[in-house]
Design a protein around this motif. Structure first.
Motif, mmCIF file in Angstrom:
data_model
loop_
_atom_site.group_PDB
_atom_site.id
_atom_site.type_symbol
_atom_site.label_atom_id
_atom_site.label_comp_id
_atom_site.label_asym_id
_atom_site.label_seq_id
_atom_site.Cartn_x
_atom_site.Cartn_y
_atom_site.Cartn_z
ATOM 1 N N ASP A 1 0.811 -1.214 0.000
ATOM 2 C CA ASP A 1 0.000 0.000 0.000
ATOM 3 C C ASP A 1 0.850 1.273 0.000
ATOM 4 O O ASP A 1 0.513 2.252 -0.681
ATOM 5 C CB ASP A 1 -0.935 0.022 1.211
ATOM 6 C CG ASP A 1 -2.193 -0.808 0.982
ATOM 7 O OD1 ASP A 1 -2.242 -1.528 -0.041
ATOM 8 O OD2 ASP A 1 -3.105 -0.750 1.823
ATOM 9 N N THR A 2 1.930 1.293 0.745
ATOM 10 C CA THR A 2 2.763 2.494 0.806
ATOM 11 C C THR A 2 3.366 2.808 -0.553
ATOM 12 O O THR A 2 3.321 3.958 -1.023
ATOM 13 C CB THR A 2 3.887 2.321 1.839
ATOM 14 O OG1 THR A 2 3.314 2.087 3.126
ATOM 15 C CG2 THR A 2 4.766 3.571 1.894
ATOM 16 N N GLN A 3 3.905 1.781 -1.221
ATOM 17 C CA GLN A 3 4.496 1.998 -2.544
ATOM 18 C C GLN A 3 3.428 2.351 -3.569
ATOM 19 O O GLN A 3 3.637 3.225 -4.419
ATOM 20 C CB GLN A 3 5.259 0.745 -2.992
ATOM 21 C CG GLN A 3 6.502 0.456 -2.180
ATOM 22 C CD GLN A 3 6.213 -0.411 -0.958
ATOM 23 O OE1 GLN A 3 5.057 -0.570 -0.549
ATOM 24 N NE2 GLN A 3 7.260 -0.969 -0.380
ATOM 25 N N LEU A 4 2.269 1.678 -3.501
ATOM 26 C CA LEU A 4 1.198 1.969 -4.446
ATOM 27 C C LEU A 4 0.696 3.402 -4.294
ATOM 28 O O LEU A 4 0.405 4.076 -5.285
ATOM 29 C CB LEU A 4 0.035 0.990 -4.246
ATOM 30 C CG LEU A 4 0.221 -0.414 -4.815
ATOM 31 C CD1 LEU A 4 -0.907 -1.324 -4.338
ATOM 32 C CD2 LEU A 4 0.252 -0.380 -6.350
ATOM 33 N N GLN A 5 0.584 3.871 -3.042
ATOM 34 C CA GLN A 5 0.143 5.251 -2.828
ATOM 35 C C GLN A 5 1.139 6.232 -3.415
ATOM 36 O O GLN A 5 0.759 7.263 -3.978
ATOM 37 C CB GLN A 5 -0.043 5.517 -1.334
ATOM 38 C CG GLN A 5 -0.632 6.881 -1.019
ATOM 39 C CD GLN A 5 -2.039 7.049 -1.547
ATOM 40 O OE1 GLN A 5 -2.906 6.214 -1.292
ATOM 41 N NE2 GLN A 5 -2.284 8.126 -2.289
ATOM 42 N N LEU A 6 2.435 5.909 -3.300
ATOM 43 C CA LEU A 6 3.453 6.771 -3.894
ATOM 44 C C LEU A 6 3.295 6.831 -5.407
ATOM 45 O O LEU A 6 3.375 7.912 -6.014
ATOM 46 C CB LEU A 6 4.845 6.252 -3.525
ATOM 47 C CG LEU A 6 6.037 7.032 -4.084
ATOM 48 C CD1 LEU A 6 6.027 8.463 -3.569
ATOM 49 C CD2 LEU A 6 7.345 6.342 -3.716
ATOM 50 N N PHE A 7 3.048 5.682 -6.047
ATOM 51 C CA PHE A 7 2.851 5.662 -7.491
ATOM 52 C C PHE A 7 1.561 6.384 -7.880
ATOM 53 O O PHE A 7 1.506 7.052 -8.919
ATOM 54 C CB PHE A 7 2.822 4.219 -7.997
ATOM 55 C CG PHE A 7 4.190 3.635 -8.204
ATOM 56 C CD1 PHE A 7 4.969 3.227 -7.135
ATOM 57 C CD2 PHE A 7 4.709 3.497 -9.483
ATOM 58 C CE1 PHE A 7 6.230 2.697 -7.320
ATOM 59 C CE2 PHE A 7 5.969 2.967 -9.686
ATOM 60 C CZ PHE A 7 6.737 2.563 -8.597
ATOM 61 N N LEU A 8 0.518 6.251 -7.059
ATOM 62 C CA LEU A 8 -0.737 6.963 -7.316
ATOM 63 C C LEU A 8 -0.491 8.469 -7.297
ATOM 64 O O LEU A 8 -0.918 9.192 -8.213
ATOM 65 C CB LEU A 8 -1.774 6.561 -6.267
ATOM 66 C CG LEU A 8 -3.207 7.099 -6.387
ATOM 67 C CD1 LEU A 8 -4.145 6.223 -5.561
ATOM 68 C CD2 LEU A 8 -3.347 8.539 -5.903
#
Length: 221
Positions: free
Chosen positions: A36-43
């Motif tokens: 989730d942390t990495q995905l939020q960064l990509f978002l």
């Protein structure tokens, strides 16, 4: 709504949701939270990149700017459009102080302190009774305008372009580095080298640019 951005570089607002938009598009189960942390960064990166590329907000974003008017000009061109909702327009009359203008329509013509707005192009016209243009009061940074620019709802092609941008970077960085079970193409090979943009936006698939092209700002440098 965030505080109006006062004459600074825009703080681009995300317009996608991690669980509702990004995870389903990447076929990641909603209950899986490991990334989730990495995905939020990509978002966040994807939403910022699209808005920087277009030179305008996608998410509804409030702005505040001063404008200078000389030489009998009857219009102000806002730096960001399309315009949503109500505008606040204040005209300073030298030592006479501020005068707040009211939006004019054919059914609501008002008095002398009026304006009209081309919401799609972001042009604010100074008017008076009778639906006629009139010059802004001359002065240096004497016109204050607060407005909201962006889209509501967000166009589907902008959403898909942003999700494709996120998926492109996710698959070619995170999945590849974690040893995904299925072959993952290198960044420059994603979809074939001939469909990847070169130059300033190197590494971005052309299909993303094609989806965004109807919304690009066209101007004269």
């Amino acid at each position: 709504m965030t505080e109006a951005q006062r004459e600074v570089a825009p703080d681009w607002v995300p317009y996608l949701d991690l669980d509702m938009d990004v995870k389903p598009y990447l076929q990641i189960p909603e209950e899986s939270t490991d990334s989730d942390t990495q995905l939020q960064l990509f978002l966040d990166m994807g939403c910022e990149w699209v808005q920087r590329y277009l030179g305008q907000p996608v998410a509804p974003t409030e702005f505040f700017r001063f404008f200078t008017k000389w030489g009998g000009s009857d219009r102000v061109v806002l730096p960001y459009a399309p315009v949503l909702g109500d505008l606040k327009v204040i005209e300073w009359w030298a030592s006479s102080g501020p005068h707040e203008l009211t939006e004019q329509t054919p059914a609501k013509q008002g008095n002398q302190e009026m304006f009209q707005v081309d919401r799609l192009k972001g042009i604010v016209f100074r008017t008076f009774m009778g639906l006629l243009p009139r010059p802004y009061f001359p002065g240096l940074r004497n016109i204050e305008i607060t407005w909201t620019a962006g889209y509501n709802p967000i166009p589907a092609d902008i959403k898909i372009a942003t999700l494709e941008f996120i998926a492109h970077w996710w698959r070619n960085t995170q999945q590849a580095s974690r040893g995904a079970s299925s072959p993952t193409p290198r960044m420059e090979e994603y979809g074939g080298a001939d469909v990847v943009v070169s130059g300033m936006w190197a590494g971005v698939p052309n299909r993303i640019i094609s989806l965004l092209s109807p919304y690009e700002q066209v101007g004269i440098g």
